[in-house]
Scaffold this active site. Structure first.
Site, PDB file in Angstrom:
ATOM      1  N   VAL A  60       0.883  -1.248  -0.073  1.00 49.07           N
ATOM      2  CA  VAL A  60       0.007  -0.084   0.095  1.00 49.07           C
ATOM      3  C   VAL A  60       0.773   1.363   0.037  1.00 49.07           C
ATOM      4  O   VAL A  60       0.520   2.367  -0.275  1.00 49.07           O
ATOM      5  CB  VAL A  60      -1.007  -0.083   1.063  1.00 49.07           C
ATOM      6  CG1 VAL A  60      -0.432   0.526   2.559  1.00 49.07           C
ATOM      7  CG2 VAL A  60      -1.947   0.780   1.074  1.00 49.07           C
ATOM      8  N   TYR A  61       2.178   1.350   0.341  1.00 47.12           N
ATOM      9  CA  TYR A  61       2.951   2.517   0.256  1.00 47.12           C
ATOM     10  C   TYR A  61       3.017   2.879  -1.017  1.00 47.12           C
ATOM     11  O   TYR A  61       3.608   2.402  -2.041  1.00 47.12           O
ATOM     12  CB  TYR A  61       4.272   2.104   0.953  1.00 47.12           C
ATOM     13  CG  TYR A  61       4.208   1.628   2.401  1.00 47.12           C
ATOM     14  CD1 TYR A  61       3.312   1.793   3.213  1.00 47.12           C
ATOM     15  CD2 TYR A  61       5.464   1.203   2.940  1.00 47.12           C
ATOM     16  CE1 TYR A  61       3.412   1.548   4.537  1.00 47.12           C
ATOM     17  CE2 TYR A  61       5.576   0.662   4.101  1.00 47.12           C
ATOM     18  CZ  TYR A  61       4.828   0.973   4.739  1.00 47.12           C
ATOM     19  OH  TYR A  61       4.739   0.607   6.152  1.00 47.12           O
ATOM     20  N   SER A  62       2.584   4.471  -1.222  1.00 47.34           N
ATOM     21  CA  SER A  62       2.772   4.983  -2.375  1.00 47.34           C
ATOM     22  C   SER A  62       2.192   4.220  -3.416  1.00 47.34           C
ATOM     23  O   SER A  62       2.592   4.057  -4.746  1.00 47.34           O
ATOM     24  CB  SER A  62       3.808   5.478  -2.745  1.00 47.34           C
ATOM     25  OG  SER A  62       4.313   6.524  -1.811  1.00 47.34           O
ATOM     26  N   GLY A  64       1.965   1.220  -4.315  1.00 43.74           N
ATOM     27  CA  GLY A  64       2.840  -0.091  -4.830  1.00 43.74           C
ATOM     28  C   GLY A  64       4.302   0.637  -5.380  1.00 43.74           C
ATOM     29  O   GLY A  64       5.024  -0.168  -5.646  1.00 43.74           O
TER      30      GLY A  64
END
Length: 326
Positions: A60-62, A64
């Site tokens: 979920v960070y940025s 993918g």
């Protein structure tokens, strides 16, 4: 940097883990302070030079792009067999049904997507990114077991949750002969010590590797209490982590400053050294958006706090509401 075993596993990890939430395309996520690929790569290279072999990100960070940036950098700068890549699943990756959570469908879809973005055949540590109240834990655990047996992940881990939930998950895995969680990525620092009550003793008893996030309280322990930052002003999740505790948190931060001043070292080193001195902790997850922050993190490994210093750092803590599980 020394390596240690990750919990009761045979896996060797560096005493510090580099958290990679700050590396990602800023326009692709809720973090405008994220560093793009060109700016991120020197941090990953420097971490490897300093002896880091443990890197943590999440799907979920940025949106993918953190996985993509980390995967490409590690492929260019390191040998795959020498690094330990950790990522997470649960956060929403697309709109509509099954776009988030820990159902079998979501896990099987997202592990393949993470492997593609990371550019690797396997994930060393695949973690659930919080508890999914909408999915039976048995479904989640069996799916994770199948991920491991398929060779897509070597180990599985969990993140912030109640101790009773973690104990339940461990017991269910044992009952069914499924792959067991080997790590707990929880929230622990001098401003939030609620994990000392139940989670840390549980992890010690069960041989779980503890890899805490935000060991420096999102920078609050590294600067003057009234000083702000771009991240502090835009970090919506970070605002949920600090309950109203009067002057107690400020006094704790001031104690960190006092101990650091007496030693002649930056506050970040003292705050991190306090986390490192806990016997249950395997490798705190440290973030860096300035290269000097990596040097400070490594320097903290050499600090051995005295009993009096620990007492000074802990004296003003008051109980906090439980946070960080959502």
């Amino acid at each position: 940097m020394k390596t240690v075993k990750l919990g009761r596993t045979g896996l060797d990890v560096s005493r510090l883990c580099l958290g990679c939430m700050s590396y990602g395309v800023p326009e692709r996520g809720p973090h405008p302070w994220s560093l793009d690929e060109a700016t991120s790569r020197p941090f990953l290279r420097r971490a490897l030079e300093l002896g880091f072999n443990f890197f943590d990100t999440a799907n979920v960070y940025s949106d993918g792009t953190s996985e993509e940036i980390v995967g490409r950098a590690l492929k260019d700068f390191a040998r795959r067999e020498e690094v330990v890549i950790a990522t997470k699943v649960n956060g929403r990756m697309h709109k509509g049904p099954n776009g988030a959570g820990l159902s079998r469908k979501a896990i099987m879809t997202e592990v393949d997507a993470s492997l593609r973005r990371l550019g690797t055949d396997y994930i060393d540590l695949y973690q659930i990114h919080r508890w999914d109240y909408a999915t039976p834990i048995e479904e989640t655990l069996e799916a994770l077991h199948d991920v491991v047996k398929a060779g897509k992940a070597r180990y599985i881990g969990a993140s912030s949750m109640y101790a009773w939930q973690f104990a339940k998950a461990l017991a269910i895995s044992e009952r069914h002969g499924w792959t067991r969680f080997v790590t707990m990525q929880n929230y622990l620092n001098l401003l939030y010590r609620e994990e000392e009550r139940e989670m840390l003793p549980l992890c010690r008893d069960q041989g779980i590797g503890v890899i805490p996030w935000s060991p420096m309280a999102r920078g609050r322990l590294t600067r003057d209490w009234d000083q702000s930052s771009a991240r502090l002003e835009t970090d919506e999740f970070g605002r949920t982590l600090y309950a109203t505790t009067g002057d107690a948190d400020r006094l704790v931060a001031q104690a960190v400053a006092a101990v650091a001043h007496a030693r002649g070292v930056p506050r970040a080193q003292v705050a991190l050294a306090w986390v490192l001195q806990k016997a249950e902790v395997t490798a705190p997850i440290v973030g860096a958006t300035r290269l000097a922050q990596l040097d400070d993190a490594v320097a903290a490994l050499s600090i051995v706090l005295t009993r009096d210093e620990i007492q000074t750092l802990e004296a003003n803590y008051v109980p906090h509401a439980v946070v960080g599980h959502a």
